[in-house]
Design an enzyme around this catalytic site. Structure first.
Site, PDB file in Angstrom:
ATOM      1  N   HIS A 207      23.477  17.277 -13.932  1.00 32.90           N
ATOM      2  CA  HIS A 207      22.777  17.930 -12.826  1.00 32.90           C
ATOM      3  C   HIS A 207      23.606  17.864 -11.539  1.00 32.90           C
ATOM      4  O   HIS A 207      23.070  17.687 -10.441  1.00 32.90           O
ATOM      5  CB  HIS A 207      21.401  17.296 -12.601  1.00 32.90           C
ATOM      6  CG  HIS A 207      20.487  17.391 -13.778  1.00 32.90           C
ATOM      7  ND1 HIS A 207      19.696  18.489 -14.037  1.00 32.90           N
ATOM      8  CD2 HIS A 207      20.253  16.522 -14.795  1.00 32.90           C
ATOM      9  CE1 HIS A 207      19.008  18.291 -15.150  1.00 32.90           C
ATOM     10  NE2 HIS A 207      19.332  17.108 -15.632  1.00 32.90           N
TER      11      HIS A 207
ATOM     12  N   ASN B 270      12.843  19.851 -16.496  1.00 25.34           N
ATOM     13  CA  ASN B 270      13.757  20.981 -16.696  1.00 25.34           C
ATOM     14  C   ASN B 270      12.970  22.286 -16.723  1.00 25.34           C
ATOM     15  O   ASN B 270      11.749  22.293 -16.615  1.00 25.34           O
ATOM     16  CB  ASN B 270      14.532  20.820 -18.012  1.00 25.34           C
ATOM     17  CG  ASN B 270      15.573  19.726 -17.954  1.00 25.34           C
ATOM     18  OD1 ASN B 270      16.290  19.570 -16.973  1.00 25.34           O
ATOM     19  ND2 ASN B 270      15.668  18.950 -19.019  1.00 25.34           N
TER      20      ASN B 270
ATOM     21  N   TYR C  73      17.797   6.634 -14.644  1.00 24.69           N
ATOM     22  CA  TYR C  73      17.878   7.419 -13.418  1.00 24.69           C
ATOM     23  C   TYR C  73      18.005   6.530 -12.183  1.00 24.69           C
ATOM     24  O   TYR C  73      18.850   6.769 -11.323  1.00 24.69           O
ATOM     25  CB  TYR C  73      16.648   8.330 -13.308  1.00 24.69           C
ATOM     26  CG  TYR C  73      16.885   9.672 -13.949  1.00 24.69           C
ATOM     27  CD1 TYR C  73      16.868  10.847 -13.212  1.00 24.69           C
ATOM     28  CD2 TYR C  73      17.162   9.774 -15.311  1.00 24.69           C
ATOM     29  CE1 TYR C  73      17.100  12.080 -13.797  1.00 24.69           C
ATOM     30  CE2 TYR C  73      17.395  10.993 -15.911  1.00 24.69           C
ATOM     31  CZ  TYR C  73      17.364  12.148 -15.145  1.00 24.69           C
ATOM     32  OH  TYR C  73      17.616  13.357 -15.740  1.00 24.69           O
TER      33      TYR C  73
END
Length: 488
Positions: free
Chosen positions: A54, A127, A341
């Site tokens: 990303h 997404n 993350y």
């Protein structure tokens, strides 16, 4: 208009911003010229490490407005009343490309939404597809390496991609999505968004239901043909960024209808018994016929960032950020992302990244985290540890009123290959495409498949055949046209 006087980062006036201090007119330079040193040091550090995935993205602020009552399922305050508004930030992105890659490449698109609630930040990091290539996070680093560059040639490699996919049939559902027209959406405004994973909601009574989040574009779905996507990549590689920024700037605010699918644990157990599909498997969807959409609200983007680096590049979202009234699920990919993350943001942006304005919650914060790089909110003279509070040994659930989660089975390494159905849902997706869309799918697959070995082609064709015989036949015909020979 005259510019204000130049200073160092510490506010010290700079005597000359055009000439370095030197020993004589020809040099060499003096180490004592702090302004020169600071200027070069900061320049060398202007780029924080780009995201591993990303990397290229666009972002905007907006609001979420509740339109339908959700209180029977969750006590989260942002849903407490119809008409209630919550500030949001949304970052769109491509997944596999570098920061300078084209916006129109064939790739999933990231759809990461932050809700600045009065109980803290809720990050829904998803997404533009309801499924993903994998069902277990342990495969994620290997998969992403196949989407990057060959370590010897430094080139993108169709062989790496299809070698992985052909040996991981669980990927077929997402591969089918990716090589359909949905793999090249026309900008960010004309695509849906999905939380993708299964999450949970908890109400005031401590009852848990499982949910999937859907953001359905009110602008209508638009996709680019493969030829147009390639053309635009050369003419305007920042196509999606430009489209989003300009639309908001002119007051054409994009909106998405926010809906959920809801199921109790008993309903999911019965559905799994009937279908054989694990409801927490990220490669599967919950069919709308079994679990209909329930509208919750509307998401609107209405404000562009003032500084891209500060507000988009440094945005650090994580699916681990949920607020009271929300929780997770046994989804193995989600469980891996809950760690990965936040850990990535600690490395990429820094230990204190949550204090940056785009990441800071819009509610009071109090904890005992201290120090680290750029600790500009460090607790002052407050006690830097939490006073121990002894309690009983009874089960207290998972916190914030969430009930304890029942676990089942022995701890071990479970391999679902050969037992899971990885083909039916991919076939269902193929069958809802019209003839023209199916032909686009065949042609889009034939391009990269024509670059790989016959062994890999044979494995991948076997997956298409199991999804639908017409799927495999169509790709074979497109490959024959592309390669000029049979690939049976």
């Amino acid at each position: 208009m005259s510019q204000p006087p130049i200073t160092t980062a510490s506010g010290i006036p700079v005597a000359d911003n055009q000439n370095s201090a030197s020993a004589g007119p020809r040099g060499p330079l003096l180490l004592q010229d702090f302004h020169l040193i600071e200027k070069l040091q900061h320049f060398n550090r202007e780029r924080i490490p780009e995201r591993v995935v990303h990397a290229k993205g666009s972002g905007a602020y907006g609001k979420f407005t509740v339109t339908h009552d959700l209180s029977q399922y969750t006590k989260a305050k942002l849903f407490s009343a119809i008409g209630k508004e919550t500030e949001t930030f949304l970052r769109f992105s491509t997944v596999g490309g570098e920061k300078g890659s084209a916006d129109t490449e064939r790739d999933p698109r990231g759809f990461a939404v932050r809700f600045y609630t009065e109980e803290g930040n809720w990050d829904l990091v998803g997404n533009n597809t309801p499924v993903f290539f994998l069902k277990d996070g342990i495969k994620f680093p290997d998969f992403i390496h196949t989407q990057k560059r060959d370590p010897q040639t430094n080139l993108k490699s169709a062989t790496m991609m299809f070698d992985f996919w052909s040996k991981a049939p669980e990927s077929l559902h997402q591969v089918t999505t990716l090589f359909s027209s949905r793999g090249t959406p026309d900008g960010y405004r004309h695509m849906h968004g999905f939380g993708s994973h299964t999450y949970s909601l908890i109400n005031d009574a401590g009852e848990r239901v499982y949910v999937k989040w859907h953001f359905l574009t009110q602008q209508g779905i638009k996709n680019l043909s493969a030829a147009d996507a390639t053309r635009i990549a050369g003419e305007d590689p920042d196509y999606a960024q430009r489209d989003l920024f300009n639309a908001i700037a002119r007051g054409d605010f994009p909106r998405w209808t926010v809906s959920v699918q809801v199921a109790t644990e008993a309903e999911l157990a019965a559905w799994e018994q009937r279908t054989g599909w694990n409801p927490f498997d990220l490669t599967k969807v919950w069919p709308h016929g079994d679990f209909p959409l329930r509208q919750v609200g509307v998401l609107e983007l209405n404000r562009n960032p003032l500084n891209y680096h500060a507000e988009v590049e440094q945005a650090a979202l994580s699916p681990s950020n949920v607020v009271p009234g929300m929780g997770y699920s046994p989804d193995k990919m989600l469980q891996a992302r809950l760690f990965a993350y936040h850990d990535a943001q600690l490395y990429r942006v820094g230990t204190n990244h949550q204090y940056l304005p785009v990441n800071a919650p819009r509610c009071p914060v109090h904890n005992q985290q201290r120090d680290g790089a750029m600790a500009f909110a460090n607790g002052g003279a407050e006690q830097n540890y939490h006073t121990v509070q002894a309690g009983g040994s009874g089960v207290r659930g998972l916190g914030n009123g969430e009930p304890a989660l029942a676990l089942d089975g022995a701890a071990g390494l479970y391999d679902p290959r050969g037992t899971d159905d990885d083909f039916t849902q991919a076939g269902n997706l193929f069958r809802v495409l019209d003839a023209a869309e199916q032909q686009n799918l065949f042609d889009n697959l034939a391009g990269p498949l024509s670059q790989v070995s016959d062994e890999i082609i044979a494995r991948q064709l076997g997956h298409f055949d199991k999804a639908d015989a017409a799927y495999g036949a169509g790709v074979r015909a497109a490959l024959k046209k592309k390669k000029g020979r049979n690939v049976d």
